[in-house]
Scaffold this motif. Sequence first.
Motif, short mmCIF file in Angstrom:
data_model
loop_
_atom_site.label_atom_id
_atom_site.label_comp_id
_atom_site.label_asym_id
_atom_site.label_seq_id
_atom_site.Cartn_x
_atom_site.Cartn_y
_atom_site.Cartn_z
N THR A 1 0.85 -1.19 -0.15
CA THR A 1 -0.07 -0.18 0.30
C THR A 1 0.69 1.28 0.02
O THR A 1 0.54 1.96 -0.59
CB THR A 1 -0.47 0.09 1.06
OG1 THR A 1 -1.93 -1.11 1.40
CG2 THR A 1 -1.32 1.16 1.30
N ALA A 2 1.79 0.95 0.94
CA ALA A 2 2.75 2.01 1.08
C ALA A 2 3.89 2.49 -0.65
O ALA A 2 3.70 3.67 -0.70
CB ALA A 2 3.50 2.30 2.22
N ASP A 3 3.87 1.65 -1.33
CA ASP A 3 4.31 1.54 -2.69
C ASP A 3 3.98 2.56 -3.49
O ASP A 3 4.39 2.47 -4.54
CB ASP A 3 4.57 0.27 -3.46
CG ASP A 3 6.07 -0.30 -2.11
OD1 ASP A 3 7.08 0.11 -1.13
OD2 ASP A 3 6.85 -1.78 -1.78
N PHE A 4 2.65 2.16 -3.33
CA PHE A 4 1.20 2.53 -4.57
C PHE A 4 0.66 3.74 -4.00
O PHE A 4 0.71 4.37 -4.77
CB PHE A 4 0.17 1.62 -4.96
CG PHE A 4 1.52 0.53 -5.86
CD1 PHE A 4 1.86 1.08 -6.96
CD2 PHE A 4 1.78 -0.45 -4.60
CE1 PHE A 4 2.08 -0.23 -7.71
CE2 PHE A 4 2.58 -1.60 -5.37
CZ PHE A 4 2.11 -1.30 -7.19
N VAL A 5 0.00 4.02 -2.63
CA VAL A 5 -0.62 5.55 -2.50
C VAL A 5 0.29 6.66 -2.47
O VAL A 5 1.32 6.63 -1.31
CB VAL A 5 -1.53 5.19 -1.58
CG1 VAL A 5 -2.17 6.28 -1.03
CG2 VAL A 5 -2.43 3.31 -1.09
N GLY A 6 -0.80 7.74 -3.05
CA GLY A 6 0.29 8.47 -3.22
C GLY A 6 1.35 8.76 -4.53
O GLY A 6 1.84 9.92 -4.83
N LYS A 7 1.66 8.05 -5.31
CA LYS A 7 2.72 7.61 -6.57
C LYS A 7 1.46 7.26 -7.73
O LYS A 7 0.28 7.15 -7.38
CB LYS A 7 3.40 6.27 -6.00
CG LYS A 7 3.59 6.84 -4.95
CD LYS A 7 4.97 5.76 -4.25
CE LYS A 7 5.65 6.33 -3.68
NZ LYS A 7 5.95 4.97 -2.37
N PRO A 8 2.06 7.77 -9.01
CA PRO A 8 1.19 8.13 -10.14
C PRO A 8 1.61 6.56 -10.90
O PRO A 8 2.09 5.57 -9.95
CB PRO A 8 2.57 8.10 -11.27
CG PRO A 8 3.73 9.51 -10.14
CD PRO A 8 3.79 8.55 -8.65
N ALA A 9 0.01 6.09 -11.18
CA ALA A 9 -0.35 4.76 -11.15
C ALA A 9 0.63 4.22 -12.60
O ALA A 9 0.65 5.23 -13.51
CB ALA A 9 -1.95 5.01 -11.28
N PRO A 10 0.95 2.92 -12.26
CA PRO A 10 1.92 2.39 -13.16
C PRO A 10 0.92 2.62 -14.52
O PRO A 10 -0.18 2.00 -14.34
CB PRO A 10 2.83 1.10 -13.35
CG PRO A 10 1.51 1.02 -11.39
CD PRO A 10 0.72 2.24 -10.95
N ASP A 11 1.93 2.76 -15.81
CA ASP A 11 0.68 2.60 -17.19
C ASP A 11 0.68 1.10 -17.66
O ASP A 11 1.86 0.41 -17.60
CB ASP A 11 1.27 3.08 -17.95
CG ASP A 11 0.58 4.08 -19.14
OD1 ASP A 11 -0.63 3.56 -19.01
OD2 ASP A 11 1.04 4.29 -20.05
N VAL A 12 -0.57 0.45 -17.75
CA VAL A 12 -0.99 -1.03 -18.35
C VAL A 12 -1.79 -1.24 -19.25
O VAL A 12 -2.22 -0.04 -19.38
CB VAL A 12 -1.25 -1.89 -16.86
CG1 VAL A 12 -1.84 -2.64 -17.11
CG2 VAL A 12 -1.04 -1.20 -15.61
N GLN A 13 -1.14 -1.81 -19.90
CA GLN A 13 -1.62 -2.09 -20.98
C GLN A 13 -2.87 -3.90 -20.99
O GLN A 13 -2.44 -4.36 -20.95
CB GLN A 13 -1.22 -2.98 -22.36
CG GLN A 13 0.25 -2.06 -23.10
CD GLN A 13 0.71 -2.02 -24.13
OE1 GLN A 13 0.98 -3.13 -24.66
NE2 GLN A 13 1.51 -1.26 -24.52
N LEU A 14 -3.99 -3.22 -21.34
CA LEU A 14 -4.71 -3.84 -21.58
C LEU A 14 -5.43 -4.43 -22.51
O LEU A 14 -5.18 -3.62 -23.58
CB LEU A 14 -6.59 -3.44 -20.06
CG LEU A 14 -5.15 -3.98 -18.39
CD1 LEU A 14 -6.08 -2.58 -17.56
CD2 LEU A 14 -5.37 -4.92 -18.13
N LYS A 15 -6.17 -5.33 -22.39
CA LYS A 15 -7.66 -5.07 -23.71
C LYS A 15 -9.26 -4.87 -23.62
O LYS A 15 -9.24 -5.16 -22.44
CB LYS A 15 -7.22 -6.61 -24.06
CG LYS A 15 -5.97 -7.12 -24.98
CD LYS A 15 -5.69 -8.41 -25.79
CE LYS A 15 -4.73 -8.42 -26.65
NZ LYS A 15 -4.00 -9.80 -27.24
N SER A 16 -9.28 -4.31 -24.51
CA SER A 16 -11.05 -4.35 -24.56
C SER A 16 -11.58 -5.67 -25.13
O SER A 16 -11.49 -5.79 -25.56
CB SER A 16 -11.40 -3.32 -25.09
OG SER A 16 -11.13 -3.04 -26.47
N ALA A 17 -12.58 -4.97 -24.95
CA ALA A 17 -13.91 -7.09 -25.60
C ALA A 17 -13.52 -6.82 -27.09
O ALA A 17 -13.42 -8.26 -26.98
CB ALA A 17 -15.94 -6.58 -25.32
#
Length: 185
Positions: free
Chosen positions: A32-48
Motif C-alpha cells: 500500500t505504501a509503495d503505491f498510494v500517493g504515487k503515479p499509477a503504473p501504466d498498464v496495457q489491457l485489452k478491450s472486449a
Amino acid sequence: PPADAKLVDDFPETRAFKKSLEAQTAVESKATADFVGKPAPDVQLKSADGKIILLSSFRGQPVLIDLWATWCGPCRDMISDLKQLYSDVGGKGLLLLTVDDQDDAATAANFLDREHVPWPNLHDPDGAMHKAFKPRGIPFQVLIDREGKVLFYQVGEDIGKLRAAVAKLGPEYSSVALPASTKPQ
C-alpha cells in the motif's frame, strides 16, 4: 481430562498462524505504501473488441479498477457491491472498470452479461496488472485520481473502505461513504 493434560495459553498452530498473519499484514502495508500517493503504473489491457487500452488514457477522470476472476467466489460476490456503488456514483465522473485476471475473455464477458454489469470489462491476458501493482490476491481494487495518482489500494472485499476512499474524491462523491449499518444489500 487425562492425567498428563497440561493447561496452555494457546496452541503452537495459533502462534504460527498469528505470525503468518502479521507477516502478511506487513507485506500488504508495504505494498500500500509503495503505491498510494504515487503515479499509477501504466498498464496495457485489452478491450472486449481486442483493442489495446493504456491505463494512462483515462487520465483526467478518476478510475476505480477491480481485478477479479470468474473462478474467485469473493470476486463474484463483490460484483453486487460494485453495482450498487456504480449506481450511487453514476453521472459523477468516476469510471469503474473490471479487469478479468487470467480468465478467458469470453468466459468473463458471459458472466458479466448474466450479471447485467453496466461498466466495461478489460482483459489482462499477460498478467500486466499483477506485474505492475503486485497485489497479493484477488479481488483487488485500486482507485486512481484524475491526475493518475493511486488513492486507494486494497486486496479483499471491504466495500466500506472502498466507499470511504471514493468519497474522498471530492464533494460530489461524499454521499458514497455509508456506515456499515446502512450498507446496501
